[in-house]
Design a protein around this motif. Sequence first.
Motif, PDB file in Angstrom:
ATOM      1  N   ARG A 135     -10.179  -2.248  35.830  1.00 36.19           N
ATOM      2  CA  ARG A 135     -10.958  -1.010  35.984  1.00 36.19           C
ATOM      3  C   ARG A 135     -10.624  -0.304  37.287  1.00 36.19           C
ATOM      4  NH1 ARG A 135     -14.969   1.039  38.528  1.00 36.19           N
ATOM      5  NH2 ARG A 135     -15.259  -0.836  39.774  1.00 36.19           N
ATOM      6  N   CYS A 136     -10.569  -1.058  38.443  1.00 38.46           N
ATOM      7  CA  CYS A 136     -10.242  -0.465  39.744  1.00 38.46           C
ATOM      8  C   CYS A 136      -8.849   0.160  39.738  1.00 38.46           C
ATOM      9  CB  CYS A 136     -10.351  -1.516  40.846  1.00 38.46           C
ATOM     10  SG  CYS A 136     -12.037  -2.114  41.124  1.00 38.46           S
ATOM     11  N   LYS A 137      -7.912  -0.517  39.117  1.00 43.62           N
ATOM     12  CA  LYS A 137      -6.546   0.000  39.045  1.00 43.62           C
ATOM     13  C   LYS A 137      -6.501   1.327  38.281  1.00 43.62           C
ATOM     14  CE  LYS A 137      -1.930  -1.225  37.481  1.00 43.62           C
ATOM     15  NZ  LYS A 137      -1.105  -2.264  36.806  1.00 43.62           N
ATOM     16  N   ILE A 138      -7.218   1.372  37.184  1.00 42.76           N
ATOM     17  CA  ILE A 138      -7.220   2.589  36.372  1.00 42.76           C
ATOM     18  C   ILE A 138      -7.887   3.735  37.130  1.00 42.76           C
ATOM     19  CG2 ILE A 138      -8.166   3.614  34.266  1.00 42.76           C
ATOM     20  CD1 ILE A 138      -7.810   0.838  32.967  1.00 42.76           C
ATOM     21  N   ALA A 139      -8.998   3.427  37.884  1.00 42.54           N
ATOM     22  CA  ALA A 139      -9.691   4.477  38.654  1.00 42.54           C
ATOM     23  C   ALA A 139      -8.794   5.034  39.763  1.00 42.54           C
ATOM     24  CB  ALA A 139     -10.988   3.922  39.236  1.00 42.54           C
ATOM     25  N   ALA A 140      -8.072   4.136  40.480  1.00 48.32           N
ATOM     26  CA  ALA A 140      -7.184   4.577  41.553  1.00 48.32           C
ATOM     27  C   ALA A 140      -6.063   5.461  41.011  1.00 48.32           C
ATOM     28  CB  ALA A 140      -6.618   3.375  42.285  1.00 48.32           C
ATOM     29  N   GLU A 141      -5.497   5.031  39.904  1.00 48.31           N
ATOM     30  CA  GLU A 141      -4.428   5.830  39.297  1.00 48.31           C
ATOM     31  C   GLU A 141      -4.950   7.202  38.870  1.00 48.31           C
ATOM     32  OE1 GLU A 141      -2.943   3.476  36.155  1.00 48.31           O
ATOM     33  OE2 GLU A 141      -1.734   2.159  37.432  1.00 48.31           O
ATOM     34  N   GLY A 142      -6.164   7.257  38.373  1.00 48.30           N
ATOM     35  CA  GLY A 142      -6.735   8.534  37.960  1.00 48.30           C
ATOM     36  C   GLY A 142      -6.976   9.471  39.146  1.00 48.30           C
ATOM     37  N   GLU A 143      -7.495   8.914  40.264  1.00 50.48           N
ATOM     38  CA  GLU A 143      -7.743   9.734  41.453  1.00 50.48           C
ATOM     39  C   GLU A 143      -6.430  10.280  42.016  1.00 50.48           C
ATOM     40  OE1 GLU A 143     -10.052   9.342  45.780  1.00 50.48           O
ATOM     41  OE2 GLU A 143      -9.970   7.667  44.364  1.00 50.48           O
ATOM     42  N   ALA A 144      -5.405   9.453  42.107  1.00 52.20           N
ATOM     43  CA  ALA A 144      -4.111   9.901  42.620  1.00 52.20           C
ATOM     44  C   ALA A 144      -3.532  11.012  41.754  1.00 52.20           C
ATOM     45  CB  ALA A 144      -3.150   8.719  42.698  1.00 52.20           C
ATOM     46  N   ASN A 145      -3.648  10.859  40.439  1.00 51.72           N
ATOM     47  CA  ASN A 145      -3.128  11.886  39.531  1.00 51.72           C
ATOM     48  C   ASN A 145      -3.881  13.214  39.722  1.00 51.72           C
ATOM     49  OD1 ASN A 145      -1.217  10.204  38.424  1.00 51.72           O
ATOM     50  ND2 ASN A 145      -2.604   9.446  36.824  1.00 51.72           N
ATOM     51  N   ALA A 146      -5.212  13.114  39.981  1.00 50.57           N
ATOM     52  CA  ALA A 146      -6.006  14.346  40.191  1.00 50.57           C
ATOM     53  C   ALA A 146      -5.567  15.077  41.456  1.00 50.57           C
ATOM     54  CB  ALA A 146      -7.487  14.002  40.255  1.00 50.57           C
ATOM     55  N   LYS A 147      -5.362  14.323  42.558  1.00 54.93           N
ATOM     56  CA  LYS A 147      -4.916  14.951  43.814  1.00 54.93           C
ATOM     57  C   LYS A 147      -3.551  15.605  43.638  1.00 54.93           C
ATOM     58  CE  LYS A 147      -7.566  11.990  46.962  1.00 54.93           C
ATOM     59  NZ  LYS A 147      -7.471  11.012  48.056  1.00 54.93           N
ATOM     60  N   LEU A 148      -2.653  14.958  42.965  1.00 54.73           N
ATOM     61  CA  LEU A 148      -1.329  15.516  42.728  1.00 54.73           C
ATOM     62  C   LEU A 148      -1.414  16.821  41.951  1.00 54.73           C
ATOM     63  CD1 LEU A 148       1.732  15.218  42.920  1.00 54.73           C
ATOM     64  CD2 LEU A 148       1.657  13.817  40.836  1.00 54.73           C
ATOM     65  N   VAL A 149      -2.270  16.874  40.968  1.00 51.90           N
ATOM     66  CA  VAL A 149      -2.434  18.104  40.182  1.00 51.90           C
ATOM     67  C   VAL A 149      -2.977  19.226  41.052  1.00 51.90           C
ATOM     68  CG1 VAL A 149      -3.714  19.143  38.280  1.00 51.90           C
ATOM     69  CG2 VAL A 149      -2.654  16.893  38.001  1.00 51.90           C
ATOM     70  N   HIS A 150      -3.959  18.914  41.941  1.00 48.60           N
ATOM     71  CA  HIS A 150      -4.519  19.942  42.836  1.00 48.60           C
ATOM     72  C   HIS A 150      -3.458  20.481  43.789  1.00 48.60           C
ATOM     73  CE1 HIS A 150      -8.783  18.170  42.157  1.00 48.60           C
ATOM     74  NE2 HIS A 150      -8.395  18.972  41.163  1.00 48.60           N
ATOM     75  N   ALA A 151      -2.650  19.576  44.373  1.00 46.24           N
ATOM     76  CA  ALA A 151      -1.615  20.004  45.312  1.00 46.24           C
ATOM     77  C   ALA A 151      -0.604  20.929  44.621  1.00 46.24           C
ATOM     78  CB  ALA A 151      -0.923  18.793  45.911  1.00 46.24           C
ATOM     79  N   ARG A 152      -0.217  20.564  43.416  1.00 47.20           N
ATOM     80  CA  ARG A 152       0.732  21.403  42.679  1.00 47.20           C
ATOM     81  C   ARG A 152       0.121  22.780  42.386  1.00 47.20           C
ATOM     82  NH1 ARG A 152       3.074  16.989  38.326  1.00 47.20           N
ATOM     83  NH2 ARG A 152       4.414  15.865  39.799  1.00 47.20           N
ATOM     84  N   ALA A 153      -1.157  22.830  42.104  1.00 50.45           N
ATOM     85  CA  ALA A 153      -1.821  24.115  41.835  1.00 50.45           C
ATOM     86  C   ALA A 153      -1.879  24.990  43.084  1.00 50.45           C
ATOM     87  CB  ALA A 153      -3.234  23.863  41.292  1.00 50.45           C
ATOM     88  N   ASP A 154      -2.193  24.385  44.282  1.00 53.47           N
ATOM     89  CA  ASP A 154      -2.230  25.163  45.537  1.00 53.47           C
ATOM     90  C   ASP A 154      -0.861  25.734  45.861  1.00 53.47           C
ATOM     91  OD1 ASP A 154      -4.888  24.563  45.696  1.00 53.47           O
ATOM     92  OD2 ASP A 154      -4.650  22.872  47.092  1.00 53.47           O
ATOM     93  N   ALA A 155       0.188  24.918  45.726  1.00 51.68           N
ATOM     94  CA  ALA A 155       1.545  25.384  46.023  1.00 51.68           C
ATOM     95  C   ALA A 155       1.940  26.548  45.116  1.00 51.68           C
ATOM     96  CB  ALA A 155       2.531  24.232  45.884  1.00 51.68           C
ATOM     97  N   GLU A 156       1.590  26.458  43.865  1.00 55.71           N
ATOM     98  CA  GLU A 156       1.905  27.518  42.920  1.00 55.71           C
ATOM     99  C   GLU A 156       1.159  28.800  43.277  1.00 55.71           C
ATOM    100  OE1 GLU A 156       3.913  29.194  39.758  1.00 55.71           O
ATOM    101  OE2 GLU A 156       4.150  27.199  40.678  1.00 55.71           O
ATOM    102  N   ALA A 157      -0.084  28.663  43.759  1.00 62.37           N
ATOM    103  CA  ALA A 157      -0.872  29.850  44.162  1.00 62.37           C
ATOM    104  C   ALA A 157      -0.264  30.520  45.390  1.00 62.37           C
ATOM    105  CB  ALA A 157      -2.326  29.448  44.434  1.00 62.37           C
ATOM    106  N   GLU A 158       0.170  29.718  46.394  1.00 64.32           N
ATOM    107  CA  GLU A 158       0.799  30.289  47.587  1.00 64.32           C
ATOM    108  C   GLU A 158       2.076  31.032  47.235  1.00 64.32           C
ATOM    109  OE1 GLU A 158      -0.248  30.526  50.632  1.00 64.32           O
ATOM    110  OE2 GLU A 158      -2.134  29.452  50.247  1.00 64.32           O
TER     111      GLU A 158
END
Length: 515
Positions: A423-446
């Motif tokens: 469960r912890c492994k799956i939660a960590a992987e999910g959080e990392a994937n969410a941050k990566l998606v946010h960073a890609r969205a900010d870069a695209e906006a800039e």
Amino acid sequence: MSRDAPDQEDHSFYEDTPAYKALKDANVLETKYRRSSVEDIFTGTDVVARANKASNLAARCAHGYFCLPGLGCCLYHATHMELFVPAGHVGLLMDGENRYLFAQPGMHNIQSIFIRSVGTKPLRGLIQHGNRTIVVVEQGYLGYARDNGQPVLLPPGIHVWTSESLEFVESKPLDDHLCHFGPYTLVTVDEGYAAVTQNNGRQHILDGGFTHFLSHKNWRFEKFMTLKIQTDELERIEATSADNINMTVTSTVNWRIKEVRVAATMAAETMNSSGTGTVSADISKLRRDVLKQAIASLAGFIGSVNYSNSFHVAAAAQASREAPPLAEAVPVADEETPPAFNDNPLYDEEKMSSAVEHANKVTRTYGVEIMSINIISATPCDQALTRALASGAVASAEALQAETAARGQARAISIAAEAEASRCKIAAEGEANAKLVHARADAEAERTRAEGAKQAADLIASSEVAVDLAKMDRSAKMLSGGEKYFFGQEPSMLSNIVLREGDAQGRGLASAGVV
């Protein structure tokens, strides 16, 4: 002695069964006396029905039967014999030479003063008339006759002969397992059985599922032997285990005769002590030998068992490597299946096979195979010892139950830990994937904002050029058309140059993606 001619019609289908086939293969069926129909019975001097009431009346009138009532009647009856033979019957006659004649069914007017009638008989079974014989053998039967001491076997059908020595004895059914015809014997052996015979002292085994023909008097049938599986209860015995505990054992044994020839030669009783008569069809002696050997092998096996070991019964015939003790720690992560415990050898088929093999070493020498020895119960003779062992069994069972519960709890904890880690492994992987998606969205906006600013600057620049061009064009119109304003050209040419330059800049912006 005279013989009738054999029939010409083929009646082989009368004996088209396995029992008759065995007799035909032995070439002992006599068919030359067989007739194809009732009419063929009457041959030679036998009387054939040719009269009727009209012909009888004409014969009476010819002899003055009515004209001379007294003399004519006596004369007619002295020289004629009127005879009626009912249908399905045969008339029995004797002539002046005391020869035996048959009369055909129907009306007869016999002109003779010496022929006399001795009655009629129905055409069924055996008709014996002096040296004349008629025999009807039914289907499924075999007629047995003797001719000068030699056996004559008659197949189904109507048989007729004239002989001074051929005597019909009996008609016997073929549905018996043993049929004796003088020196001959017909043996039918069912499937699952075998027949033991002796041919001048030499043993012959007859297979089941067939009918066999024994061709002479000294080829004798001895007995039938079953090939079916036998299940017998062994007598109750008292045996001592390896730890000196006396036990009462009840058991059963399954066995069968595998080699009939060996069993009949080495163990089974087949010869009667008097040399004549029949031997009992059972296999009591062979059965006793098998049961005694099974008891001996079972007692030897029990002698190798430690009855009072783990769970009040020990494992006999231990394997080459012993199982780990019950108290030995086993890592939970490496455990696939629960550890195997020692089975009770008295009820273990694999371990009991040692007793079966020991018994078969002896029984195979007389053609018997023991399939299994099964112990029904084995209890100590000492009741106090039984109670003590029962108490120990209860304590051992409780210890086993506690150990099983502990192993189950440890297994459950291990599974829960593995589930939490997943469960912890799956939660960590999910959080990392969410941050990566946010960073890609900010870069695209800039990037989008930068491109928009550039397009706006280019648009402003193009607007200033358009204003300047407008000013130049107006200035050109204000100048006189005949004056040279710039490099000897007319003022309108200057505005065209500026317009062409502006169009070039516009195409450059369009190719750069600015709308």
